[in-house]
Design a protein around this motif. Structure first.
Motif, mmCIF file in Angstrom:
data_model
loop_
_atom_site.group_PDB
_atom_site.id
_atom_site.type_symbol
_atom_site.label_atom_id
_atom_site.label_comp_id
_atom_site.label_asym_id
_atom_site.label_seq_id
_atom_site.Cartn_x
_atom_site.Cartn_y
_atom_site.Cartn_z
ATOM 1 N N VAL A 43 60.127 -3.241 12.909
ATOM 2 C CA VAL A 43 61.333 -4.048 13.148
ATOM 3 C C VAL A 43 61.607 -4.129 14.651
ATOM 4 O O VAL A 43 61.911 -5.198 15.189
ATOM 5 N N ALA A 44 61.499 -2.989 15.333
ATOM 6 C CA ALA A 44 61.747 -2.970 16.782
ATOM 7 C C ALA A 44 60.750 -3.881 17.510
ATOM 8 O O ALA A 44 61.126 -4.563 18.471
ATOM 9 N N TRP A 45 59.508 -3.904 17.054
ATOM 10 C CA TRP A 45 58.503 -4.776 17.667
ATOM 11 C C TRP A 45 58.902 -6.245 17.498
ATOM 12 O O TRP A 45 58.831 -7.020 18.452
ATOM 13 N N ARG A 46 59.333 -6.613 16.310
ATOM 14 C CA ARG A 46 59.745 -8.002 16.083
ATOM 15 C C ARG A 46 60.965 -8.370 16.924
ATOM 16 O O ARG A 46 61.126 -9.512 17.313
ATOM 17 N N ARG A 47 61.808 -7.380 17.202
ATOM 18 C CA ARG A 47 63.036 -7.629 17.963
ATOM 19 C C ARG A 47 62.920 -7.105 19.403
ATOM 20 O O ARG A 47 63.937 -6.858 20.056
ATOM 21 N N ARG A 48 61.710 -6.949 19.907
ATOM 22 C CA ARG A 48 61.505 -6.328 21.224
ATOM 23 C C ARG A 48 62.206 -7.072 22.352
ATOM 24 O O ARG A 48 62.541 -6.478 23.364
ATOM 25 N N ALA A 49 62.489 -8.343 22.182
ATOM 26 C CA ALA A 49 63.220 -9.094 23.216
ATOM 27 C C ALA A 49 64.663 -8.602 23.318
ATOM 28 O O ALA A 49 65.315 -8.784 24.344
ATOM 29 N N ASP A 50 65.182 -7.963 22.248
ATOM 30 C CA ASP A 50 66.555 -7.455 22.225
ATOM 31 C C ASP A 50 66.657 -6.002 22.683
ATOM 32 O O ASP A 50 67.749 -5.438 22.684
ATOM 33 N N LEU A 51 65.534 -5.400 23.036
ATOM 34 C CA LEU A 51 65.505 -3.984 23.397
ATOM 35 C C LEU A 51 66.441 -3.726 24.578
ATOM 36 O O LEU A 51 66.262 -4.287 25.652
ATOM 37 N N PRO A 52 67.464 -2.859 24.383
ATOM 38 C CA PRO A 52 68.401 -2.571 25.481
ATOM 39 C C PRO A 52 67.796 -1.584 26.488
ATOM 40 O O PRO A 52 66.787 -0.941 26.206
ATOM 41 N N PRO A 53 68.443 -1.439 27.639
ATOM 42 C CA PRO A 53 67.934 -0.505 28.659
ATOM 43 C C PRO A 53 67.868 0.940 28.160
ATOM 44 O O PRO A 53 67.004 1.697 28.577
ATOM 45 N N THR A 54 68.784 1.331 27.291
ATOM 46 C CA THR A 54 68.756 2.660 26.676
ATOM 47 C C THR A 54 68.415 2.445 25.202
ATOM 48 O O THR A 54 69.303 2.234 24.379
ATOM 49 N N PRO A 55 67.145 2.503 24.842
ATOM 50 C CA PRO A 55 66.739 2.065 23.506
ATOM 51 C C PRO A 55 66.959 3.049 22.360
ATOM 52 O O PRO A 55 67.001 2.627 21.204
ATOM 53 N N GLY A 61 69.887 2.912 15.149
ATOM 54 C CA GLY A 61 70.535 1.898 14.312
ATOM 55 C C GLY A 61 69.537 1.218 13.390
ATOM 56 O O GLY A 61 69.812 0.999 12.195
ATOM 57 N N ILE A 62 68.374 0.885 13.902
ATOM 58 C CA ILE A 62 67.324 0.292 13.070
ATOM 59 C C ILE A 62 66.870 1.301 12.017
ATOM 60 O O ILE A 62 66.685 0.962 10.842
ATOM 61 N N ALA A 63 66.712 2.559 12.423
ATOM 62 C CA ALA A 63 66.274 3.603 11.496
ATOM 63 C C ALA A 63 67.271 3.793 10.359
ATOM 64 O O ALA A 63 66.868 4.000 9.206
ATOM 65 N N ARG A 64 68.558 3.701 10.652
ATOM 66 C CA ARG A 64 69.581 3.820 9.593
ATOM 67 C C ARG A 64 69.356 2.775 8.523
ATOM 68 O O ARG A 64 69.405 3.059 7.326
ATOM 69 N N ARG A 65 69.120 1.539 8.945
ATOM 70 C CA ARG A 65 68.920 0.459 7.975
ATOM 71 C C ARG A 65 67.599 0.625 7.223
ATOM 72 O O ARG A 65 67.536 0.393 6.013
ATOM 73 N N CYS A 66 66.555 1.046 7.915
ATOM 74 C CA CYS A 66 65.266 1.274 7.248
ATOM 75 C C CYS A 66 65.372 2.422 6.231
ATOM 76 O O CYS A 66 64.803 2.347 5.140
ATOM 77 N N LEU A 67 66.098 3.471 6.595
ATOM 78 C CA LEU A 67 66.313 4.579 5.658
ATOM 79 C C LEU A 67 67.082 4.108 4.431
ATOM 80 O O LEU A 67 66.747 4.490 3.303
ATOM 81 N N ALA A 68 68.109 3.305 4.636
ATOM 82 C CA ALA A 68 68.889 2.800 3.504
ATOM 83 C C ALA A 68 67.987 1.998 2.568
ATOM 84 O O ALA A 68 68.063 2.150 1.340
ATOM 85 N N ASN A 69 67.122 1.167 3.133
ATOM 86 C CA ASN A 69 66.184 0.404 2.305
ATOM 87 C C ASN A 69 65.239 1.337 1.552
ATOM 88 O O ASN A 69 64.960 1.139 0.374
ATOM 89 N N ALA A 70 64.724 2.345 2.234
ATOM 90 C CA ALA A 70 63.790 3.282 1.605
ATOM 91 C C ALA A 70 64.468 4.047 0.479
ATOM 92 O O ALA A 70 63.901 4.194 -0.610
#
Length: 190
Positions: A43-55, A61-70
């Motif tokens: 997911v982070a790779w697909r959204r790499r353009a949105d990567l903030p300076p402190t990632p 946040g992405i992991a929370r959503r991936c965990l919820a899906n899992a």
């Protein structure tokens, strides 16, 4: 630096932090952890353009959503196994832990497990992942004031659970009235 190079640097720097984050929440086989971590970075790779300076908070946040899906997927799989009758847990022997099985600090986990999933996550993000309020807000996808309020409320509810779990102090016997021992005068004295 290009988005690809920025992503590669974030991946190298934060892979193990994200892995620990996922593993602590799943508590299961490493295969499950590896699958979720792979999803996080996909997911982070697909959204790499949105990567903030402190990632890292963003990755949490992405992991929370991936965990919820899992977790939803694991629930669906478990229900399916129960329906078709191939539930492995029915064939296991129950093992009773010995009296020394309780580890120090288990009561904290017991109290934490009594809280809502949202409260547990807020407390874990600050305690386990050591996020400050701004980073917590990023991971939760909300404003800093909302994150601070969620943390305050979660801490208050955890304190209430700990207080409920704490055994009531043994009732102290009421102090007996202390009487001065004075010899009784039966009229025989001087």
């Amino acid at each position: 630096m290009s988005d690809d190079e920025t992503f590669a640097a974030a991946y190298r720097e934060h892979y193990w932090a994200v892995s620990r984050y996922v593993a602590r929440r799943l508590g299961g086989p490493t295969n499950d952890t590896e699958e979720v971590v792979a999803d996080v970075f996909a997911v982070a790779w697909r959204r790499r353009a949105d990567l903030p300076p402190t990632p890292l908070p963003w990755l949490y946040g992405i992991a929370r959503r991936c965990l919820a899906n899992a977790v939803r997927g694991y629930g669906r799989r478990r229900r399916l196994l129960e329906r078709i009758g191939h539930d492995e847990s029915r064939h296991r022997r129950d093992v009773v832990a010995g009296p020394d099985a309780e580890r120090p600090g288990d009561w904290v986990h017991d109290a934490l497990n009594r809280l809502s999933t949202a409260d547990q996550e807020v407390l874990r993000l600050t305690a386990w992942e050591e996020l400050d309020t701004d980073e917590l807000a990023t991971a939760l996808g909300c404003g800093t004031r909302a994150a601070a309020m969620r943390l305050h409320r979660a801490r208050r509810r955890l304190r209430a659970e700990i207080d409920r779990m704490r055994p009531a102090p043994a009732a102290r016997p009421a102090p007996e009235a202390t009487r001065a021992t004075v010899p009784e005068d039966h009229g025989h004295g001087s």
